[in-house]
Motif scaffolding. Sequence first.
Motif: not given
Length: 444
Positions: A254-261, A263-268
Motif C-alpha cells: 500500500s503506497q510503497r514498493v519494497l525491494l528485498t535481497s 542473501v543479505t536481507g537488505h531492504r530498499q
Amino acid sequence: MRSPHQPGDSSAPDLPGYYFDPEKNRYFRLLPGHNNCNPLTKESIQQKEMEGKRLQLLEEEEKKKKKVARMGFNASSFLRKSQLGFLNVNSYCRLVHELRVSCMERKRVHIQRSNPFTLTSDQFSLILVDTNSDQLFTVNNDIEGAKHGIISLSGLKTPAPKVRMLENFYFTSHKVNSVCWALLNHLDSHILLCLLGFAQTPGCATLIPASLFTSSHPGVDWRGMLCSFRIPGAWSCGWCLNIQANTCFSTGLSQRVLLTSVVTGHRQSYRTNSDVLAQEFAVMTLLLFNGCCSGEIFAIDLRSRSQGKSCKATCLFHDSAVTSLRILQEEQSVMASDMAGKIKLWDLRAMKCIRQCEDHVNEYAWLPLHVHEEEGILVAVGQDCYTRIWSLQGAHLLRTILSPYPASKNNIPSVAFSSQLGGFQGTPGLLMAVKQDLYYFSYS
C-alpha cells in the motif's frame, strides 16, 4: 403487469424495481438480492442471461467445427506463398500460429495421483507454468485454506493427455495474493508467494523450493527449507532476472514498493501514491515496472537510492486500476490491463498507446495477461469466464474459448500457454484449470 410491446421487443422502457421479460411480454417485480425468498433478482437474471449466451456460443462453436476452412486460410496456402516470396519468415510463422490457435480443440486431462486417498474435489484457483514448460505450480482451495503443489506435464505428449500430481503438498491457511517463479540456485529453483495475513498471523513473502514437491524423503523437516520474510499486505511480487540483482525480489504494498535481497536481507523502500497491484522487472536494464490502483504505470530505476518521485524513470496512465503488466522482449514496450477491461500496448520511447485489444471483460478482479511474442499472441481470461486470444501484430481477436462450466466469480479459469507444453519437443497449446478439472487445448 402487461406491456403493449410485441413479444421479443427489447425496446420496452425500464421501470425502477421491475424487470421486463421479452419471452413472456410482461414486467416482473424485483426485490433485493439478499432476499432469500425471492427467486428473481438482478444477479439471478444476469446469471441466466450469461448462461444462455454461453450455451448459444457453444452450439455455434460446434457448427463451426463442421465447416470447411475458408479458401486460402490454411497452412498449405501459407507455405506456398512463403516459397513464392509473398510472405517473409516472420509473417509466415505468425499466420500459421494464428491458424492453429483458431483450430485448437479441448481435451480433458487425467490427473494421476500417487496417493489414492488425496481429495480430488479441491478447486484450482491458480496455475503457473515454469520457463521450460514441463512443470505447473498450482494453488488449490479447500474449506480449510490453500494447498500448493506441482504437476509434471510430461504426459501431455501422449494421445490421451495425462499428468502426474506431485504430492507432498505444502499446506497453508493463508490466501495467495501473488506468485512467481524464482531463480536462486538455478532457473525456477524456487516459488515466491505473497501470502495474506490470517487471524493473528501477519502476511509474509515466502520462498518455497521446488524440490519440496518433487522429492519424497520421510522424516525430513521441510519447514526448515522455507524462507519467509515478514512483509504484511503485499499485493504483488516479482523476481529480478538481471545479473546485477538476480537475488532480489520486489513486493508491491500500500503506497510503497519494497525491494528485498534474499542473501543479505537488505531492504530498499520506494514511496508511491497508490497501492501497487502489478510488477515486473526488466531483464536488460535495472528497471522495475509497477502498475497501481490509481491507474498509473511507472518504472523505478533500481540504481537510485531516492525514495521519492525522483526515482521514477517512466510514467504512463490508465483510467482504472492496473492489474497486470508484461514487458516485451526488446523492452521498448509494455502491455498492461486494467479493471475497466482495457488492454493497451505502450511504446516506452514515444510514451503513448500504440495498440489496444477489445472485448476483454473486467470490473474488479485481478486477472493476469499472458504475452507470447514468439507465437505472436496475447491470452487473457475475462471476468465473464471467457478465455480470449488476440494477435499481437494487429490486436484483433483470434479466438474466444468458452468455459466448460457456467460463468461465476468462483469459476474463473486460470490458464497457461506455451510453445512447448510438456518440456523439450513439446507441442504448443493452452492449459485451462477450472474448478477441479484440467483441460488441454493442443494445436491440431
